[in-house]
Each structure stands twice: as C-alpha cells, then as structure tokens.
Design an enzyme around this catalytic site. Structure first.
Site, PDB file in Angstrom:
ATOM      1  N   ARG A  24       0.696  -1.403  -0.617  1.00 14.64           N
ATOM      2  CA  ARG A  24      -0.376  -0.017   0.309  1.00 14.64           C
ATOM      3  C   ARG A  24       0.852   1.283  -0.093  1.00 14.64           C
ATOM      4  NH1 ARG A  24      -3.371  -2.769   4.229  1.00 14.64           N
ATOM      5  NH2 ARG A  24      -4.615  -4.031   3.009  1.00 14.64           N
ATOM      6  N   LYS A  68       2.461  11.285 -11.209  1.00 11.86           N
ATOM      7  CA  LYS A  68       1.763  10.495 -11.872  1.00 11.86           C
ATOM      8  C   LYS A  68       2.537   9.375 -12.044  1.00 11.86           C
ATOM      9  CE  LYS A  68      -1.668  13.253 -14.749  1.00 11.86           C
ATOM     10  NZ  LYS A  68      -1.386  13.854 -16.051  1.00 11.86           N
ATOM     11  N   GLU A  96       8.944  18.510 -24.307  1.00  8.29           N
ATOM     12  CA  GLU A  96       8.225  19.232 -23.260  1.00  8.29           C
ATOM     13  C   GLU A  96       8.377  20.536 -22.590  1.00  8.29           C
ATOM     14  OE1 GLU A  96       5.469  17.844 -22.097  1.00  8.29           O
ATOM     15  OE2 GLU A  96       5.361  15.261 -23.048  1.00  8.29           O
ATOM     16  N   LYS A 122       6.480  22.921 -13.653  1.00 10.18           N
ATOM     17  CA  LYS A 122       5.579  21.854 -13.304  1.00 10.18           C
ATOM     18  C   LYS A 122       5.704  21.908 -11.962  1.00 10.18           C
ATOM     19  CE  LYS A 122       4.910  17.427 -14.354  1.00 10.18           C
ATOM     20  NZ  LYS A 122       4.758  16.082 -14.964  1.00 10.18           N
ATOM     21  N   GLU A 142      -4.982  16.937 -10.561  1.00 12.73           N
ATOM     22  CA  GLU A 142      -5.304  17.018 -12.133  1.00 12.73           C
ATOM     23  C   GLU A 142      -7.309  17.908 -12.010  1.00 12.73           C
ATOM     24  OE1 GLU A 142      -4.438  14.872 -15.158  1.00 12.73           O
ATOM     25  OE2 GLU A 142      -5.016  15.916 -16.450  1.00 12.73           O
ATOM     26  N   ARG A 149      -4.178  21.550 -13.951  1.00  7.60           N
ATOM     27  CA  ARG A 149      -2.453  19.832 -14.134  1.00  7.60           C
ATOM     28  C   ARG A 149      -3.124  19.657 -15.125  1.00  7.60           C
ATOM     29  NH1 ARG A 149       0.348  15.956 -10.621  1.00  7.60           N
ATOM     30  NH2 ARG A 149       1.762  15.071 -12.410  1.00  7.60           N
ATOM     31  N   ASN A 203      -1.415  19.091 -20.070  1.00  2.72           N
ATOM     32  CA  ASN A 203      -1.486  17.975 -20.736  1.00  2.72           C
ATOM     33  C   ASN A 203      -1.934  18.479 -22.152  1.00  2.72           C
ATOM     34  OD1 ASN A 203      -3.736  14.408 -21.528  1.00  2.72           O
ATOM     35  ND2 ASN A 203      -2.027  15.260 -19.667  1.00  2.72           N
ATOM     36  N   HIS A 209      -1.784  16.990 -25.836  1.00  2.00           N
ATOM     37  CA  HIS A 209      -1.183  14.843 -25.380  1.00  2.00           C
ATOM     38  C   HIS A 209      -2.756  14.607 -25.934  1.00  2.00           C
ATOM     39  CE1 HIS A 209       2.102  15.877 -22.805  1.00  2.00           C
ATOM     40  NE2 HIS A 209       2.224  14.780 -22.865  1.00  2.00           N
ATOM     41  N   HIS A 246      -1.217  11.265 -28.075  1.00  2.00           N
ATOM     42  CA  HIS A 246      -1.511  10.227 -26.924  1.00  2.00           C
ATOM     43  C   HIS A 246      -1.849   9.814 -28.063  1.00  2.00           C
ATOM     44  CE1 HIS A 246      -0.435  11.078 -22.747  1.00  2.00           C
ATOM     45  NE2 HIS A 246       0.308  10.800 -23.104  1.00  2.00           N
ATOM     46  N   HIS A 304       7.451   9.551 -27.959  1.00  2.00           N
ATOM     47  CA  HIS A 304       6.349  10.342 -27.098  1.00  2.00           C
ATOM     48  C   HIS A 304       6.739  11.922 -27.210  1.00  2.00           C
ATOM     49  CE1 HIS A 304       4.008  11.836 -23.855  1.00  2.00           C
ATOM     50  NE2 HIS A 304       4.956  12.307 -23.347  1.00  2.00           N
TER      51      HIS A 304
HETATM   52  O1  LIG Z   1       1.763  15.318 -15.213  1.00  2.00           O
HETATM   53  C1  LIG Z   1       1.584  15.883 -15.640  1.00  2.00           C
HETATM   54  O2  LIG Z   1       0.028  16.080 -15.532  1.00  2.00           O
HETATM   55  C2  LIG Z   1       1.070  15.550 -17.428  1.00  2.00           C
HETATM   56  O3  LIG Z   1       0.271  15.473 -18.369  1.00  2.00           O
HETATM   57  C3  LIG Z   1       1.690  15.489 -18.158  1.00  2.00           C
HETATM   58  C4  LIG Z   1       2.337  15.301 -19.544  1.00  2.00           C
HETATM   59  O4  LIG Z   1       3.532  15.658 -20.459  1.00  2.00           O
HETATM   60  C5  LIG Z   1       3.088  13.716 -19.182  1.00  2.00           C
HETATM   61  O5  LIG Z   1       3.093  12.888 -20.188  1.00  2.00           O
HETATM   62  C6  LIG Z   1       2.220  12.538 -18.257  1.00  2.00           C
HETATM   63  O6  LIG Z   1       2.557  11.652 -17.823  1.00  2.00           O
HETATM   64  C7  LIG Z   1       0.588  12.122 -19.494  1.00  2.00           C
HETATM   65  O7  LIG Z   1      -0.428  12.083 -18.813  1.00  2.00           O
HETATM   66  P1  LIG Z   1      -0.899  11.546 -18.889  1.00  2.00           P
HETATM   67  O8  LIG Z   1      -2.582  11.585 -17.915  1.00  2.00           O
HETATM   68  O9  LIG Z   1      -2.324  12.006 -20.233  1.00  2.00           O
HETATM   69  O10 LIG Z   1      -1.114   9.926 -18.926  1.00  2.00           O
END
Ligand SMILES: O=C(O)C(=O)C[C@@H](O)[C@H](O)[C@H](O)COP(=O)(O)O
Length: 430
Positions: free
Chosen positions: A160, A182, A224, A266, A276, A280, A284, A287, A291, A303
């Site tokens: 845990r 994350k 980034e 950051k 988030e 936060r 993204n 992304h 993604h 990436h």
């Molecule tokens: O830290 C964050 O919040 C980000 O979204 C930073 C991104 O640049 C990073 O690639 C992050 O791991 C992406 O997160 P995800 O939630 O889209 O999987």
C-alpha cells in the site's frame, strides 16, 4: 556540487544540478524522510551499464550495505516481447543484510515502452517479495520515463505504498515525467490507463546524465519544455525559440535554464492541483492528439515527437471554438517553427486513419462521458485551467488538415540518434 532545490508538494522536492548521482545513497536517510533498510534500484538495460555500477559503488562506499546485484540476461530479450525481468526466479539465493541491516537490490527491465506493463510490474513486485522487502523499502527509479512511471506505480501499491526516488536519465523524464507523482503502466487499450498519484520523495535532476543522450533523445524532451513555455512561461518559450542549436549542443547555461524553468513550472502547477482537478490538465496540452498518435506510431515515433505534432494541431482549436484568443496565425506559426527548429514533427503523420485516432482518443483521461475535452492555449504563455469540450468533427478536421498539410511537405525524419534501434527496445520516455 552546485544544486538548486524546487519544492513540489508536501515533502516532495526536486534537486537540480550536476554531479548529484554519487551523493544519492548518502542522502537517503531518515533526516531526509527516508526510513529504509532495503533499497531497490530498478533500471533498464540501456541505462544500467551507463550509471548503475556508479550508483551501486556509491552505496558500497557508505559501508555496511550488502549489495545483491542481479546479473543482466540481455540475451533472453528477443524471446520476451513484453519486456522481461531479471533475478525474479523463485529460489534465487537470498542475500543477507549487512551488519547494520541495510540491503541493496538491483533489478533490470528491457529498455522500451513494452516494459511499462502489468507483467513487468508483477515481476518487480514478486522479486521484492522474494527478498522480503516490506514497508521500510525505498525504491530508486534509474532511467527514463518508462522506468520512472513503472517504479512509481510499484511503489504506490507495494504494501500500500513505499517511498521512492526518481533519478531521471532522459530529457523527458528530467523535464517532465519524473516530477509530479503521476505513475502508470500501459495496457492494451492505451497508454498510462492504470496508475496512481504517488509523489517521489526526491527527484535528482542531474544534468550531467544528459551527456550520454543522442540528439534525438535529447530533443524528444525539449518538446515538453516547449509545451511548458507555451502553456505558462513565455520567457522559456522565447529562450527555446531563439537558441535551438545551442540548446541541442547542451550549452551549459542554456540547458540549465531550460531544465530549471521547466521543472519549476511543473512543480508550481502540481503544487496547486496534484490530482488534475483543473490546472494540471494544462500540462496535458498536445497530449489528446499526441497520445492518440503515439498509440498508433510507437515505437517508430517517440513520446515527445508525437506530443510536438499534437501541440501544433491543438493550437488550432481556440480559433475554431470561438474562445477569446490571442493565438493568431502568426503565433501559431511561431509555435510550429519552434518545434520544427529542433527537428520535431509538426504534422499528424501521413497514413494514419483519422477514425483510429478518434478511437484512441476516446480513452483520454480528460474526457467526460462521450465528450472529448482538450487543453486550450489562448496565447503564448496562457492556457485555460479547465479542459474544454471539443466537437468530434472539429477534432477530426484539425487532424485531417494537419495530415494534409504535412503530406505536401517532405516526409519528417527524426534526427540520427541512439534511438534508431528503438524498435528493438531503445530507451524511451513515457
Ligand atoms: O504531469 C502531468 O499532469 C502531465 O500531463 C504531463 C504530461 O506531459 C505527461 O506525459 C503525463 O504523464 C501524461 O499524463 P496522462 O494523464 O495523460 O497519462
């Protein structure tokens, strides 16, 4: 050893500097919030030969630490496409703790995104259980984003939750993924879909470690940093815009500024919105599309390369959404030119199916119900704290137009670099 400290959230902090690696073991102490008798270094088989032995030696030099350094089985790799784990076979000789009860275990995974998966997570956990790790275990992620995200997720769930330390060795990991807690693995449905928020106790951003990166690997992380400049730090964007050659040559003053500003940016965001809920999501930016591209193009594209193309396409959205914006054509061009000046792609790659991209996008974590939600930048340095709904047709249109524009130009080719061997499992950031 010159270094600067950036507080993130709670006790979590980033140390930015040079020559940090050799000092890490002596700092993993109760005085620094780490109450551990066992340490587990996890790395990959690209990074380990570069830095693993140095880190182990630094532990040895402390005295009183028994080192159980598990040998690499690189020859086995080809037959284990999902990544592999070393030293986890049952019945392995169990090491005995040193006089003061300290034990160091090492574990390697295959380099590459394929290791960021359920199987490798389970293999690390089983290895730790075999060696009777319990809650006074501290994990150390020595590597790029794959290793960082994977180790962070093991640390989040092992008994845990145990403490962990990030030692990022790729530019993406140093600038971005090692900071903010994350953690995740990939599953067949998509990237980073299973994970947890779990802050590292400390991130050692040792810029000396960037020296072993190829140009392509370095530039991938710069994507980034450009993102960070555009979403909230105009001076960072301008620095990157004005000095691509010097940044790519690792000119010390410039690279230190880029790293420091990106990490600070950051940390400021994470400190305000760890989970988030709003702000936060600005991290993204790029992304949503990035993604989706990555899901279809990895490992041929890294990436940061996918994110660069995603950012430029998503920069089109505020105009079309009718959101008050100052991001006019000239500024969108500046953003695209900045990514391009580092040799990053700025178009959705030709040959991808828009329908497939939309399917991948459906699982983006910012979405609500069937609504696609996207981070919106309204000016260089300004972004909206809440992701905004974007009609599906608009998303399809920006991607098709980006792809069509790219198809009129010579095909994007990455920098020559170490990651040419990526398909065989090169170092890859999350
Ligand atoms: O830290 C964050 O919040 C980000 O979204 C930073 C991104 O640049 C990073 O690639 C992050 O791991 C992406 O997160 P995800 O939630 O889209 O999987």
């Amino acid at each position: 050893m010159a270094r600067r400290e950036i507080r993130v959230i709670g006790e979590s902090k980033v140390l930015v500097g040079r020559g940090l690696l050799a000092h890490i073991p002596s700092e993993l102490t109760p005085a620094n919030g780490i109450h551990a008798s066992k340490f587990v270094i996890v790395s990959d088989d690209n990074v380990w030969p570069l830095y693993g032995p140095r880190l182990v030696d630094a532990f040895r030099s402390l005295g009183g630490v028994t080192v159980h350094d598990v040998a690499s089985e690189a020859a086995d790799r080809a037959s284990r496409p999902m990544g592999f784990a070393m030293g986890c076979s049952c019945g392995a000789d169990e090491p005995v703790e040193g006089e003061d009860g300290k034990l160091l275990l090492t574990f390697q995974v295959a380099a590459g995104e394929a290791s960021k998966c359920r199987e490798v997570k389970a293999a690390i956990e089983d290895f730790m259980l075999l060696h009777r790790c319990n809650r006074d275990t501290c994990m150390i992620a020595l590597g790029g984003g794959v290793v960082g995200d994977l180790v962070g997720y093991v640390a989040a769930t092992f008994m845990r939750g145990v403490p962990y330390v990030q030692v990022p060795t790729s530019s993406t990991a140093m600038i971005d993924s090692s900071v903010g807690g994350k953690t995740a693995i990939n599953v067949p449905a998509g990237k980073n879909l299973i994970g947890a928020f779990h802050q590292p106790v400390v991130v050692y951003a040792d810029m000396d470690l960037l020296a072993t990166l190829g140009r392509r690997e370095l530039v991938e992380g710069i994507a980034e940093a450009i993102k960070m400049g555009v979403i909230r730090i105009p001076s960072l964007f301008e620095l990157l815009e004005a000095n691509p050659e010097q940044v790519m040559a690792l000119e010390p003053k410039l690279i230190e500024q880029v790293m420091y500003d990106s990490i600070r940016g950051k940390a400021e965001v994470v400190a305000q919105d760890e989970r988030e809920a709003g702000l936060r999501s600005t991290l993204n930016w790029g992304h949503t599309i990035g993604h989706a591209i990555e899901a279809l193009k990895s490992p041929a594209m890294m990436h940061g390369e996918c994110i660069a193309a995603g950012c430029v396409a998503e920069a089109e959205l505020p105009l079309r959404l009718g959101i008050p914006w100052q991001l006019d054509r000239a500024k969108i061009k500046r953003i695209a030119d900045c990514f391009a000046s580092y040799g990053l792609p700025i178009h959705v790659p030709r040959g991808l199916s828009i329908e497939q991209l939309m399917r991948k996008m459906a699982l983006d974590k910012k979405n609500r119900g069937n609504t696609i939600k996207c981070t919106i930048v309204t000016d260089i340095g300004v972004s909206i704290a809440q992701p905004q709904p974007v009609p599906r047709e608009m998303m399809q249109a920006v991607m098709s137009e980006s792809m069509a524009e790219g198809a009129r130009l010579p095909e994007w080719v990455p920098h020559e670099g170490k990651v040419k061997a990526q398909a065989a499992g090169g170092q890859m950031a999350s």
